[in-house]
Scaffold this motif. Structure first.
Motif, PDB file in Angstrom:
ATOM      1  N   GLN A 242     -39.375 -28.649  29.788  1.00 30.87           N
ATOM      2  CA  GLN A 242     -38.969 -29.865  29.071  1.00 30.87           C
ATOM      3  C   GLN A 242     -37.541 -29.672  28.584  1.00 30.87           C
ATOM      4  N   ALA A 243     -36.757 -30.765  28.620  1.00 26.82           N
ATOM      5  CA  ALA A 243     -35.346 -30.697  28.240  1.00 26.82           C
ATOM      6  C   ALA A 243     -35.044 -31.731  27.164  1.00 26.82           C
ATOM      7  N   ASP A 244     -34.349 -31.298  26.136  1.00 27.43           N
ATOM      8  CA  ASP A 244     -33.846 -32.159  25.067  1.00 27.43           C
ATOM      9  C   ASP A 244     -32.324 -32.121  25.158  1.00 27.43           C
ATOM     10  N   VAL A 245     -31.693 -33.266  25.473  1.00 31.26           N
ATOM     11  CA  VAL A 245     -30.279 -33.308  25.836  1.00 31.26           C
ATOM     12  C   VAL A 245     -29.502 -34.148  24.822  1.00 31.26           C
ATOM     13  N   PHE A 246     -28.347 -33.626  24.439  1.00 28.69           N
ATOM     14  CA  PHE A 246     -27.430 -34.366  23.556  1.00 28.69           C
ATOM     15  C   PHE A 246     -26.090 -34.498  24.269  1.00 28.69           C
ATOM     16  N   HIS A 247     -25.673 -35.763  24.526  1.00 26.11           N
ATOM     17  CA  HIS A 247     -24.400 -36.058  25.189  1.00 26.11           C
ATOM     18  C   HIS A 247     -23.392 -36.501  24.125  1.00 26.11           C
ATOM     19  N   LEU A 248     -22.222 -35.891  24.153  1.00 24.72           N
ATOM     20  CA  LEU A 248     -21.146 -36.264  23.234  1.00 24.72           C
ATOM     21  C   LEU A 248     -19.884 -36.502  24.050  1.00 24.72           C
ATOM     22  N   TYR A 249     -19.325 -37.725  23.920  1.00 23.47           N
ATOM     23  CA  TYR A 249     -18.101 -38.088  24.638  1.00 23.47           C
ATOM     24  C   TYR A 249     -17.035 -38.435  23.615  1.00 23.47           C
ATOM     25  N   SER A 250     -15.881 -37.846  23.787  1.00 23.25           N
ATOM     26  CA  SER A 250     -14.733 -38.123  22.921  1.00 23.25           C
ATOM     27  C   SER A 250     -13.650 -38.780  23.774  1.00 23.25           C
ATOM     28  N   LEU A 251     -13.323 -40.026  23.458  1.00 24.31           N
ATOM     29  CA  LEU A 251     -12.371 -40.808  24.243  1.00 24.31           C
ATOM     30  C   LEU A 251     -10.981 -40.670  23.662  1.00 24.31           C
ATOM     31  N   LYS A 252     -10.061 -40.320  24.542  1.00 34.23           N
ATOM     32  CA  LYS A 252      -8.653 -40.284  24.170  1.00 34.23           C
ATOM     33  C   LYS A 252      -7.860 -41.018  25.246  1.00 34.23           C
ATOM     34  N   GLU A 253      -6.589 -41.145  25.051  1.00 39.70           N
ATOM     35  CA  GLU A 253      -5.788 -41.951  25.971  1.00 39.70           C
ATOM     36  C   GLU A 253      -5.743 -41.289  27.345  1.00 39.70           C
ATOM     37  N   GLY A 254      -6.313 -41.964  28.328  1.00 36.87           N
ATOM     38  CA  GLY A 254      -6.288 -41.510  29.709  1.00 36.87           C
ATOM     39  C   GLY A 254      -7.296 -40.446  30.069  1.00 36.87           C
ATOM     40  N   ILE A 255      -8.182 -40.059  29.174  1.00 35.69           N
ATOM     41  CA  ILE A 255      -9.135 -38.984  29.478  1.00 35.69           C
ATOM     42  C   ILE A 255     -10.328 -39.057  28.526  1.00 35.69           C
ATOM     43  N   ARG A 347     -35.456 -35.999  27.396  1.00 38.76           N
ATOM     44  CA  ARG A 347     -35.160 -36.982  26.354  1.00 38.76           C
ATOM     45  C   ARG A 347     -33.931 -36.510  25.594  1.00 38.76           C
ATOM     46  N   GLY A 348     -33.352 -37.406  24.794  1.00 39.24           N
ATOM     47  CA  GLY A 348     -32.180 -36.981  24.052  1.00 39.24           C
ATOM     48  C   GLY A 348     -31.370 -38.140  23.512  1.00 39.24           C
ATOM     49  N   TYR A 349     -30.084 -37.867  23.241  1.00 36.30           N
ATOM     50  CA  TYR A 349     -29.207 -38.833  22.601  1.00 36.30           C
ATOM     51  C   TYR A 349     -27.869 -38.839  23.327  1.00 36.30           C
ATOM     52  N   ILE A 350     -27.184 -39.981  23.223  1.00 40.00           N
ATOM     53  CA  ILE A 350     -25.826 -40.136  23.737  1.00 40.00           C
ATOM     54  C   ILE A 350     -24.951 -40.676  22.610  1.00 40.00           C
ATOM     55  N   GLN A 351     -23.840 -40.004  22.370  1.00 37.21           N
ATOM     56  CA  GLN A 351     -22.914 -40.424  21.314  1.00 37.21           C
ATOM     57  C   GLN A 351     -21.498 -40.472  21.887  1.00 37.21           C
ATOM     58  N   VAL A 352     -20.805 -41.600  21.638  1.00 35.43           N
ATOM     59  CA  VAL A 352     -19.438 -41.788  22.093  1.00 35.43           C
ATOM     60  C   VAL A 352     -18.556 -41.994  20.862  1.00 35.43           C
ATOM     61  N   VAL A 353     -17.504 -41.171  20.744  1.00 35.39           N
ATOM     62  CA  VAL A 353     -16.595 -41.269  19.601  1.00 35.39           C
ATOM     63  C   VAL A 353     -15.169 -41.314  20.136  1.00 35.39           C
ATOM     64  N   SER A 354     -14.252 -41.825  19.289  1.00 29.52           N
ATOM     65  CA  SER A 354     -12.841 -41.901  19.672  1.00 29.52           C
ATOM     66  C   SER A 354     -11.975 -41.981  18.429  1.00 29.52           C
ATOM     67  N   PRO A 355     -10.864 -41.214  18.407  1.00 29.86           N
ATOM     68  CA  PRO A 355      -9.945 -41.350  17.270  1.00 29.86           C
ATOM     69  C   PRO A 355      -9.065 -42.604  17.386  1.00 29.86           C
ATOM     70  N   SER A 356      -9.081 -43.229  18.555  1.00 27.61           N
ATOM     71  CA  SER A 356      -8.264 -44.425  18.769  1.00 27.61           C
ATOM     72  C   SER A 356      -9.152 -45.666  18.731  1.00 27.61           C
ATOM     73  N   GLN A 357      -8.500 -46.811  18.687  1.00 28.00           N
ATOM     74  CA  GLN A 357      -9.236 -48.058  18.677  1.00 28.00           C
ATOM     75  C   GLN A 357      -9.598 -48.420  20.117  1.00 28.00           C
ATOM     76  N   VAL A 358     -10.860 -48.547  20.375  1.00 28.07           N
ATOM     77  CA  VAL A 358     -11.356 -48.911  21.710  1.00 28.07           C
ATOM     78  C   VAL A 358     -12.356 -50.052  21.566  1.00 28.07           C
ATOM     79  N   ARG A 359     -12.513 -50.757  22.626  1.00 27.02           N
ATOM     80  CA  ARG A 359     -13.506 -51.842  22.670  1.00 27.02           C
ATOM     81  C   ARG A 359     -14.518 -51.481  23.751  1.00 27.02           C
ATOM     82  N   GLN A 360     -15.771 -51.506  23.342  1.00 23.32           N
ATOM     83  CA  GLN A 360     -16.831 -51.129  24.272  1.00 23.32           C
ATOM     84  C   GLN A 360     -17.384 -52.389  24.952  1.00 23.32           C
TER      85      GLN A 360
END
Length: 360
Positions: A242-255, A347-360
C-alpha cells in the motif's frame, strides 16, 4: 616390581601403588599384604592403594587398563534459510567425564562448508573431504586435554537461494557421544512461513522456551534421542503493498519544482525494487531513501526502477524530486503523474504552491 634387600634378617614395610591420568589400576592376587586406608589422594592422582607387608614373602599383580572419556552432548541448533544461503548455527555443550579429551569428532552434512568454529579451548579443526552416507567427518582439536563442561560454537553454510518447498533438515551426528539431547530451531528470511512436516524423535515446544533469541525464528523443537529427522514445509507469503503519496508542486516563473513523498506499507514478502511511473519530460530527477542501492530509467515503459538493498519489509519511505519546464504564460501543469507502480492500493494528497501570483 619390587625391591628385596639381600642378607637381611627381617624385611617389612609398606607398599603404595597409584595411577595418574586416564589409567585404571587393579591389584590382583595379593599374597602376604595387608591393605590399609590410603587417605586423601594428592592432586592429579586418580587411584591410590596402600598395603603393609610383615615379611619379604609377599607378591602382587597390577592390572592396568586405559580409561576412555565419556561425552554427553547438549546442542542448541538453528537451521536458517537466508536469501542466498542455508545456515546451520549450533552451540554444543560437551559434558566430559571419566577421562580428559584432547580431540573430539562429529559428522556434518556433506554439502555444507565450515564457516567458523570457536570455543575457549578450541585450537583448530580438521574436516574430511570424503563423504560417507551423506556426511563427512569434522575433528575439533583442543589446546590441551579438557574435562568437565566445554562449549563449542559452529557455523555451517551452504550456498542455495531461498525458495518455497520442502526442506529436510540435515542433522549433526555425534557417533561417540554417550547421550545426545537439545533443542532444534528453524528460522527463515522475511516473506516465508515454515510449518512442520513429518517429525521423528522431535517434540514441538513454544518459542519462549527455546534457550536462544534469534531473529526470524518460527519453529522450535526439543530433541530427546540421538537420531532424529524433520521435514519442514516452506511457504512463500503473498505480497501486499500500500502506498500513501504526497505531491508538492512549487510554481515559479518558467518552471515547476516537484517533490513526491511515498510512504510504503509492505505486508508478506519483502520488496527488492520500486517501480515508479515518471513522465519523460521531468528533468533533474533525484531519489532519496534509506536503502536505495541504485536506480535507472526505463524509457520504454516510462518508469524509474529503484533497486533496494536490503529488501524492504514493513514501512519504507522514498522521496523523489524533479523539475518540469513550463510556459510562464498559460503554462499547463498536470500533477499526480508521478505514481508508484505495482501497488495494491494508493491514496494521498496533492498540494500546489507559488510565491508568485498565478491563476489556476
Amino acid at each position: 616390581m619390587r625391591l628385596t634387600p639381600q642378607g637381611a634378617v627381617r624385611h617389612s614395610g609398606y607398599l603404595q601403588v597409584l595411577s595418574e591420568g586416564a589409567v585404571a589400576l587393579e591389584i590382583t592376587n595379593p599374597v602376604g599384604l595387608i591393605q590399609m586406608a590410603p587417605g586423601e589422594p594428592p592432586a592429579g592422582v586418580r587411584q591410590i592403594f596402600l598395603y603393609r607387608f610383615p615379611s619379604a614373602q609377599h607378591s602382587y599383580i597390577v592390572s592396568a587398563r586405559q580409561i576412555l572419556p565419556e561425552v554427553a552432548v547438549s546442542q542448541t541448533t538453528i537451521y536458517q534459510m537466508t536469501e542466498t544461503d542455508r545456515v546451520i548455527t549450533s552451540r554444543i555443550e560437551l559434558d566430559i567425564s571419566k577421562a580428559p579429551l584432547r580431540e573430539w569428532s562429529l559428522r556434518i552434512p556433506e554439502d555444507y562448508s565450515v564457516g567458523s568454529i570457536s570455543g575457549a579451548a578450541v585450537a583448530d579443526y580438521i574436516h574430511s573431504a570424503e563423504p560417507e552416507d551423506g556426511t563427512r567427518s569434522l575433528k575439533v582439536l583442543f589446546t590441551q586435554a579438557v574435562a568437565d563442561r566445554q562449549l563449542i560454537e559452529f557455523r555451517l553454510e551452504r550456498n542455495i537461494a531461498a525458495t518455497a518447498g520442502e526442506w529436510v533438515l540435515p542433522p549433526l551426528v555425534f557417533p561417540e557421544a554417550k547421550s545426545v539431547r537439545g533443542n532444534i530451531g528453524v528460522a527463515t528470511v522475511a516473506g516465508y512461513r515454515v510449518k512442520p512436516g513429518e517429525l521423528q524423535n522431535l517434540t514441538e515446544i513454544p518459542q519462549n522456551l527455546f534457550p536462544l533469541q534469534f531473529a526470524g525464528l518460527q519453529q522450535t523443537f526439543r530433541q530427546r534421542e540421538p537420531e532424529w529427522s524433520a521435514g519442514i514445509d516452506i511457504e512463500a507469503l503473498p505480497q501486499s503493498v500500500q502506498a500513501d503519496v504526497f505531491h508538492l508542486y512549487s510554481l515559479k516563473e518558467g518552471i515547476a519544482y516537484g517533490s513526491v513523498l511515498i510512504d510504503y506499507a509492505i505486508i508478506g514478502s519483502p520488496v527488492n525494487e520500486w517501480r515508479i511511473t515518471v513522465p519523460a519530460e521531468l528533468g533533474n530527477l533525484a531519489i532519496e531513501s534509506q536503502n536505495v542501492q541504485s536506480w535507472r530509467r526505463d524509457e520504454e515503459n516510462g518508469e524509474v526502477i529503484v533497486t533496494l538493498h536490503p529488501p524492504a519489509l514493513g514501512e519504507a519511505t522514498l522521496l523523489l524530486t524533479f523539475e518540469q519546464p513550463m510556459d510562464a504564460r498559460n503554462g499547463l501543469l498536470q500533477p499526480g503523474q508521478v505514481a508508484p507502480a505495482g501497488v495494491q492500493g494508493e491514496r494521498g494528497y496533492i498540494q500546489v504552491v507559488s510565491p508568485s501570483q498565478v491563476r489556476q
